[in-house]
Design a protein around this motif. Sequence first.
Motif, short mmCIF file in Angstrom:
data_model
loop_
_atom_site.label_atom_id
_atom_site.label_comp_id
_atom_site.label_asym_id
_atom_site.label_seq_id
_atom_site.Cartn_x
_atom_site.Cartn_y
_atom_site.Cartn_z
N GLN A 129 -87.35 -5.11 -43.88
CA GLN A 129 -86.49 -3.96 -43.66
C GLN A 129 -86.20 -3.18 -44.96
OE1 GLN A 129 -85.47 -1.92 -41.03
NE2 GLN A 129 -84.59 -3.66 -39.98
N PHE A 166 -70.72 6.38 -33.32
CA PHE A 166 -71.32 7.67 -32.99
C PHE A 166 -71.75 7.65 -31.53
CE2 PHE A 166 -74.78 10.72 -32.65
CZ PHE A 166 -74.28 11.80 -33.35
N PHE A 208 -75.18 14.70 -42.25
CA PHE A 208 -75.98 15.89 -41.95
C PHE A 208 -76.29 16.64 -43.25
CE2 PHE A 208 -76.40 19.45 -38.65
CZ PHE A 208 -77.56 18.89 -38.15
N ILE A 229 -88.89 3.27 -28.04
CA ILE A 229 -89.19 2.25 -29.04
C ILE A 229 -88.72 0.88 -28.57
CG2 ILE A 229 -88.37 1.44 -31.29
CD1 ILE A 229 -88.76 4.19 -32.34
N LEU A 265 -72.96 20.23 -32.52
CA LEU A 265 -74.38 20.55 -32.67
C LEU A 265 -75.18 19.28 -32.95
CD1 LEU A 265 -76.59 22.77 -33.09
CD2 LEU A 265 -76.10 22.60 -35.52
N LYS A 266 -74.64 18.45 -33.85
CA LYS A 266 -75.33 17.23 -34.21
C LYS A 266 -75.50 16.32 -32.99
CE LYS A 266 -75.01 13.61 -37.72
NZ LYS A 266 -74.12 12.96 -38.69
N VAL A 313 -86.43 8.77 -27.64
CA VAL A 313 -87.34 8.07 -28.56
C VAL A 313 -86.85 6.65 -28.80
CG1 VAL A 313 -88.34 8.12 -30.86
CG2 VAL A 313 -87.90 10.25 -29.66
N TYR A 314 -85.53 6.51 -28.93
CA TYR A 314 -84.99 5.16 -29.17
C TYR A 314 -85.23 4.26 -27.96
CZ TYR A 314 -82.86 6.27 -33.58
OH TYR A 314 -82.67 6.59 -34.88
N VAL A 346 -83.18 13.54 -29.16
CA VAL A 346 -84.10 12.53 -29.70
C VAL A 346 -83.81 11.14 -29.14
CG1 VAL A 346 -84.39 13.82 -31.82
CG2 VAL A 346 -82.73 11.99 -31.74
N ASP A 401 -80.07 -0.02 -36.54
CA ASP A 401 -80.23 1.07 -37.48
C ASP A 401 -81.24 0.70 -38.57
OD1 ASP A 401 -79.75 2.93 -39.68
OD2 ASP A 401 -78.08 3.61 -38.49
N PRO A 402 -82.26 1.54 -38.81
CA PRO A 402 -83.27 1.19 -39.81
C PRO A 402 -82.73 1.17 -41.24
CG PRO A 402 -83.68 3.37 -38.89
CD PRO A 402 -82.59 2.77 -38.09
N ARG A 413 -73.85 4.29 -31.13
CA ARG A 413 -74.06 3.41 -32.27
C ARG A 413 -72.79 2.64 -32.56
NH1 ARG A 413 -78.18 4.91 -36.01
NH2 ARG A 413 -79.81 5.76 -34.70
N ILE A 447 -80.97 13.79 -38.12
CA ILE A 447 -80.59 13.58 -36.72
C ILE A 447 -81.15 12.26 -36.21
CG2 ILE A 447 -80.95 14.44 -34.39
CD1 ILE A 447 -80.81 17.26 -35.76
N PHE A 448 -82.40 11.98 -36.59
CA PHE A 448 -83.01 10.74 -36.14
C PHE A 448 -82.26 9.52 -36.67
CE2 PHE A 448 -86.64 12.75 -34.36
CZ PHE A 448 -87.23 11.78 -33.56
N ARG A 471 -89.05 -0.76 -46.32
CA ARG A 471 -89.61 0.31 -45.50
C ARG A 471 -89.90 1.54 -46.36
NH1 ARG A 471 -88.80 1.74 -40.05
NH2 ARG A 471 -87.30 0.09 -39.84
N ARG A 478 -76.50 -0.04 -43.89
CA ARG A 478 -75.50 0.03 -42.83
C ARG A 478 -75.77 -1.06 -41.82
NH1 ARG A 478 -75.77 6.19 -40.98
NH2 ARG A 478 -77.97 5.75 -40.88
N THR A 538 -80.84 -0.23 -44.15
CA THR A 538 -80.33 -1.58 -44.41
C THR A 538 -78.95 -1.57 -45.04
OG1 THR A 538 -81.58 -1.47 -46.45
CG2 THR A 538 -82.51 -2.77 -44.65
N SER A 579 -90.39 5.72 -39.38
CA SER A 579 -89.15 5.53 -40.13
C SER A 579 -88.02 5.00 -39.27
CB SER A 579 -88.74 6.81 -40.85
OG SER A 579 -88.81 7.89 -39.99
N ILE A 580 -88.20 4.96 -37.93
CA ILE A 580 -87.15 4.32 -37.13
C ILE A 580 -87.66 3.10 -36.39
CG2 ILE A 580 -85.77 6.40 -36.80
CD1 ILE A 580 -86.97 6.57 -34.00
N LEU A 581 -88.95 2.78 -36.54
CA LEU A 581 -89.51 1.61 -35.86
C LEU A 581 -88.83 0.34 -36.34
CD1 LEU A 581 -91.81 1.98 -33.86
CD2 LEU A 581 -93.35 1.03 -35.57
N LEU A 626 -78.18 17.75 -30.67
CA LEU A 626 -79.52 17.50 -31.17
C LEU A 626 -79.88 16.03 -31.04
CD1 LEU A 626 -79.46 19.77 -34.33
CD2 LEU A 626 -80.76 20.12 -32.24
N TYR A 627 -78.87 15.17 -31.27
CA TYR A 627 -79.14 13.73 -31.17
C TYR A 627 -79.51 13.35 -29.75
CZ TYR A 627 -78.55 8.72 -31.41
OH TYR A 627 -78.78 7.36 -31.34
#
Lengths: 157, 321
Positions: free
Chosen positions: A31, B161, A73, B51, B36-37, B47-48, B44, B125-126, B168, A67-68, A34, B130, B128, A22-24, B40-41
């Motif tokens: 797009q 962000f 939130f 990728i 907190l957000k 991962v970015y 992760v 950003d996946p 971002r 979060i991803f 997806r 945004r 679309t 979902s983030i690839l 947590l970000y």
Amino acid sequence: MANPRSPLLAIIWSFLGALLMSILPLPDALQVWRPEWVMLVLIFWVMHAPTWVGLWFAFFMGVVLDIFLVSPFGMHAVALIVVVFIARMTQRWSGIFSVRQTTALVLVLILSGRLATYVVLSMRGEGPDDLSYFLPAVASALIWPTVLLSLRRWTQR
Amino acid sequence: MFTRQRGDRLHLAATLTLSLALLMGDSLQWGWLNALKRQLYSLVEPVYFAIALPGRAFDDISDSLRLGSALRRENANLRQVNLVLAARVQKLSYLSNENARLLELTVAAESIDSNVFVTEVIGVDPDTTRHVLIINRGSDAKLYKGQPVLDARGVVGRVQFIGRNTSRVMLISDRQHSVPVRINRNGMRAILSGTGDPDELSLQFVPETADIKTGDLLVTSGLGQDFPAGYPVGVVKHIRKVPGEQFLEVTATAVAALDRSRYLLALFERPTVAMPAPMPAAAESVAPAAPASSSSAAPADAIAPAVTPTPVTVAPEVPRG
């Protein structure tokens, strides 16, 4: 994990895969198409391991997804909870449904999940202005048989 | 565990309340929830980076595979461009010094060599709906929320962000984004908003009688909280009169290469609009007292007219660079 029937490992791996998918990055033309991978995998596990995957799991996955994707939130949490709740209501039929019938069911489920995020975004004043926002539901329904068959094979191994 | 319908209702209520509370907290910008957000970000974030790795590796390999002659040619080209740019900066710094002298403002001198930080785009950003890019610097590099981001040609957007090592950037084409701008030719102010279409920005609140032409350059006016004045943003593309409407419908294209830039500049410069405001007031307070002593009247006269023409004389040089 000790129990060979326990799907815990399969659940973890499938959700990690779904999050990644979902983030690839995708080509621009694809797009908008997806699929909602996390929702798809969640629906599969609600149908096939309902004692493991329930509303609290949906909440957890929703927060992780938020979060991803750095979305508001709790937005995906709401969507996944709605989807899982409806999926659990229809669960008694999904066992006797054919693949084609579950595909229709998945289309409805993901449309309702998408609708939930749409409502949340609109309330925040960020609502998408065209109906291409609902295209992923169609894409998800189209890819559902593949997800279903590959994950089912994995659980039976 | 909870397969029964009754139990389900209860759990539904509990989880829904919890996530709605989260949503409410998010829109009310609760401090601890934001913290907190962000925490947590930052978990992760790797991962970015992972990728982005294949694409970056491909770029690196194609860079190192390029032939020597091509590299030499590019090197010579870049050297020439660099020379031209250096010459232009000399002229600019002269002009800005002169401007500062005329306005008796020290802030203007700083605006030429403002502090920037080069970052690399590692993802998109996946979602679309945004228009958001992911760049490879975050709070560790002192980036802050709302910071303006440029590329070689103009304004790209602002930081939306902040993570620890990534952040971002909301592009100016995003529907949530607006920049206060003015028309470079005559200093008229307006607001440039994104429409969700990368090739089309919309210029808002332009009165029907306004002096505006296609091809007019729009630069930041420095009136908002984030963008300092004088950076080019867009070019007016299309002007349409809508009958019965108070404002013109004006579209513009971005100057920056929003979808192609690989390197972006994070700008460490706050807008300084508040500074010139006291100037005319000071000039006025001097002016009534001036006739008494003829020596102080001259500088007061010199300052007062200089305030209006300067944006027109200095600014046109900046965007052409």
